[in-house]
Motif scaffolding. Structure first.
Motif, PDB file in Angstrom:
ATOM      1  N   PRO A 108      37.902  37.046  51.231  1.00 14.87           N
ATOM      2  CA  PRO A 108      37.731  37.012  52.218  1.00 14.87           C
ATOM      3  C   PRO A 108      37.054  38.402  52.741  1.00 14.87           C
ATOM      4  O   PRO A 108      36.715  38.790  53.168  1.00 14.87           O
ATOM      5  N   ILE A 109      37.854  39.785  52.162  1.00 13.25           N
ATOM      6  CA  ILE A 109      37.522  41.184  52.353  1.00 13.25           C
ATOM      7  C   ILE A 109      36.020  41.070  52.461  1.00 13.25           C
ATOM      8  O   ILE A 109      36.246  41.888  53.780  1.00 13.25           O
ATOM      9  N   LYS A 110      35.895  40.636  51.526  1.00  9.19           N
ATOM     10  CA  LYS A 110      34.315  41.388  50.901  1.00  9.19           C
ATOM     11  C   LYS A 110      33.756  40.607  52.094  1.00  9.19           C
ATOM     12  O   LYS A 110      32.184  40.780  52.735  1.00  9.19           O
ATOM     13  N   GLN A 111      33.982  39.253  51.953  1.00  3.96           N
ATOM     14  CA  GLN A 111      32.696  38.131  53.437  1.00  3.96           C
ATOM     15  C   GLN A 111      32.939  38.928  55.227  1.00  3.96           C
ATOM     16  O   GLN A 111      31.858  38.679  55.781  1.00  3.96           O
ATOM     17  N   GLY A 115      37.584  47.328  46.705  1.00  2.00           N
ATOM     18  CA  GLY A 115      38.681  47.067  46.128  1.00  2.00           C
ATOM     19  C   GLY A 115      39.061  48.273  46.758  1.00  2.00           C
ATOM     20  O   GLY A 115      40.569  48.227  46.712  1.00  2.00           O
ATOM     21  N   GLY A 116      39.185  49.394  47.120  1.00  2.79           N
ATOM     22  CA  GLY A 116      39.850  50.577  48.332  1.00  2.79           C
ATOM     23  C   GLY A 116      40.438  50.366  48.691  1.00  2.79           C
ATOM     24  O   GLY A 116      41.928  49.886  49.132  1.00  2.79           O
ATOM     25  N   LEU A 117      40.234  49.011  50.031  1.00  2.00           N
ATOM     26  CA  LEU A 117      40.854  48.742  51.054  1.00  2.00           C
ATOM     27  C   LEU A 117      42.187  47.927  50.344  1.00  2.00           C
ATOM     28  O   LEU A 117      43.815  48.313  51.078  1.00  2.00           O
ATOM     29  N   LEU A 118      42.293  46.855  49.872  1.00  2.00           N
ATOM     30  CA  LEU A 118      43.072  46.254  48.469  1.00  2.00           C
ATOM     31  C   LEU A 118      44.252  46.598  47.697  1.00  2.00           C
ATOM     32  O   LEU A 118      45.391  46.809  48.586  1.00  2.00           O
ATOM     33  N   GLY A 119      43.822  47.840  47.150  1.00  2.02           N
ATOM     34  CA  GLY A 119      44.516  48.688  46.514  1.00  2.02           C
ATOM     35  C   GLY A 119      45.418  49.383  47.139  1.00  2.02           C
ATOM     36  O   GLY A 119      46.639  49.584  46.831  1.00  2.02           O
ATOM     37  N   ALA A 120      44.838  49.947  48.890  1.00  3.64           N
ATOM     38  CA  ALA A 120      45.603  50.897  49.427  1.00  3.64           C
ATOM     39  C   ALA A 120      46.694  50.142  50.162  1.00  3.64           C
ATOM     40  O   ALA A 120      47.979  50.616  50.283  1.00  3.64           O
ATOM     41  N   ASN A 155      48.976  40.808  42.542  1.00  5.95           N
ATOM     42  CA  ASN A 155      48.205  40.026  41.558  1.00  5.95           C
ATOM     43  C   ASN A 155      48.191  39.309  42.538  1.00  5.95           C
ATOM     44  O   ASN A 155      46.282  39.272  42.874  1.00  5.95           O
ATOM     45  N   ALA A 156      48.919  38.097  43.336  1.00  6.44           N
ATOM     46  CA  ALA A 156      48.059  37.253  44.159  1.00  6.44           C
ATOM     47  C   ALA A 156      47.242  37.502  45.170  1.00  6.44           C
ATOM     48  O   ALA A 156      46.279  37.052  45.444  1.00  6.44           O
ATOM     49  N   LEU A 157      47.912  38.485  45.741  1.00  9.93           N
ATOM     50  CA  LEU A 157      47.017  39.158  46.903  1.00  9.93           C
ATOM     51  C   LEU A 157      46.128  39.999  46.579  1.00  9.93           C
ATOM     52  O   LEU A 157      45.018  39.447  47.978  1.00  9.93           O
ATOM     53  N   PHE A 158      46.001  40.787  45.425  1.00 10.96           N
ATOM     54  CA  PHE A 158      44.555  41.063  45.137  1.00 10.96           C
ATOM     55  C   PHE A 158      43.366  39.979  44.895  1.00 10.96           C
ATOM     56  O   PHE A 158      42.658  40.204  45.836  1.00 10.96           O
ATOM     57  N   PHE A 159      44.086  39.623  44.145  1.00  7.09           N
ATOM     58  CA  PHE A 159      42.649  38.010  43.784  1.00  7.09           C
ATOM     59  C   PHE A 159      42.488  37.038  44.522  1.00  7.09           C
ATOM     60  O   PHE A 159      40.791  36.429  45.233  1.00  7.09           O
ATOM     61  N   GLY A 160      43.517  36.761  45.906  1.00  3.05           N
ATOM     62  CA  GLY A 160      43.370  36.652  46.372  1.00  3.05           C
ATOM     63  C   GLY A 160      42.849  36.412  48.088  1.00  3.05           C
ATOM     64  O   GLY A 160      42.142  35.803  48.951  1.00  3.05           O
ATOM     65  N   LEU A 161      42.832  37.963  48.284  1.00  3.64           N
ATOM     66  CA  LEU A 161      42.002  38.566  49.700  1.00  3.64           C
ATOM     67  C   LEU A 161      41.122  39.278  49.225  1.00  3.64           C
ATOM     68  O   LEU A 161      40.632  39.130  50.160  1.00  3.64           O
TER      69      LEU A 161
END
Length: 266
Positions: free
Chosen positions: A165-168, A187-192, A156-162
């Motif tokens: 920045p990834i979208k930017q 969402g796909g990149l983070l989830g994977a 969760n911490a990594l998902f919400f934290g990144l």
């Protein structure tokens, strides 16, 4: 609205990706190759394809509603009551939300049992599975809690934290549709990435939860047992990880895009 958006995003995702998740589950539990897991499901028949969907539907919709909703609530609470940096408060909020989600472990536990063909003759639906576990006491519903806690908070911490920045880093969205595509990619990149990172934890969790009754073995003991069974090879521990990667891209892409889309509508 964050709770409602999370709930709807989870519902959409489960309806689309459940058959893929079932193939992955068989690989995690038995170390099968993809074609063997698919063949096993074909033998089970179309009637059993969506067997076990109710627990994840109940669990995931509630979990994601809590994940997104509690994250926002905890973030606001910590921000207003502490002077800590925003990164720290948001990370703490994500971990607290993930830890709270672990209260829904019984649904994940029953889903595991319903998807395992070895238990097909013991019960045919969610209610019966819960009833069978009741005989063993409340603790039996929470078998596998430790790996779930090890997974939920940090992921969760990594998902919400990144996520931001990834979208930017993606091309600037100029329309509703491009925003949707960017949210799906993000969402796909983070989830994977997170799915791959925590894959061994989920393998141990699946093995622990496939057991009914008997000794409650520690996380480390079950991990060592699986490690030895799979010839001490890391690649064997990650059997099914490639399918999980593709499923996570689709799954978390749908979740993130649906969540953000609904958030804009409400």
């Amino acid at each position: 609205k964050h709770y409602l958006c999370g709930y709807c995003a989870a519902f959409t995702n489960i309806a689309v990706t459940f058959p893929i998740q079932k193939v992955l589950f068989r690989q995690q539990l038995y170390g099968l190759k993809t074609k063997d897991a698919v063949h096993q499901l074909q033998k089970d028949g179309i009637r059993n394809l969506y067997r076990g969907i109710l627990p994840p539907l109940m669990q995931k919709t509630t979990t994601l509603a809590l994940m997104f909703g509690l994250y926002e609530d905890f973030s606001s609470l910590l921000h207003s009551h502490t002077s800590a940096p925003e990164l720290l408060t948001r990370s703490m909020a994500a971990v607290l939300a993930g830890t709270t989600e672990a209260a829904l472990t019984p649904f994940e536990r029953v889903q595991t049992l319903l998807q395992d063909y070895k238990h097909h003759d013991k019960f045919t639906n969610t209610y019966q599975a819960f009833k069978v576990l009741k005989v063993y006491g409340m603790r039996e519903y929470y078998r596998g809690l430790v790996p779930i806690l090890l997974r939920n908070g940090p992921s969760n911490a990594l998902f919400f934290g990144l996520r931001g920045p990834i979208k930017q880093c993606l091309p600037e969205a100029t329309s509703y549709s491009t925003h949707l595509v960017n949210d799906f990619i993000c969402g796909g990149l983070l989830g994977a990435m997170l799915g791959f990172l925590f894959f061994p934890v989920n393998v141990v969790k699946t093995r622990m939860q496939a057991q009914i009754g008997g000794e409650f073995q520690s996380f480390s003991k079950v991990f060592v047992k699986i490690w030895l069974e799979r010839d001490r090879k890391l690649i064997h521990l990650f059997r099914g990880a490639h399918l999980n990667y593709h499923r996570s891209v689709l799954s978390w892409g749908i979740i993130n895009a649906t969540y953000e889309f609904l958030l804009k509508l409400l």
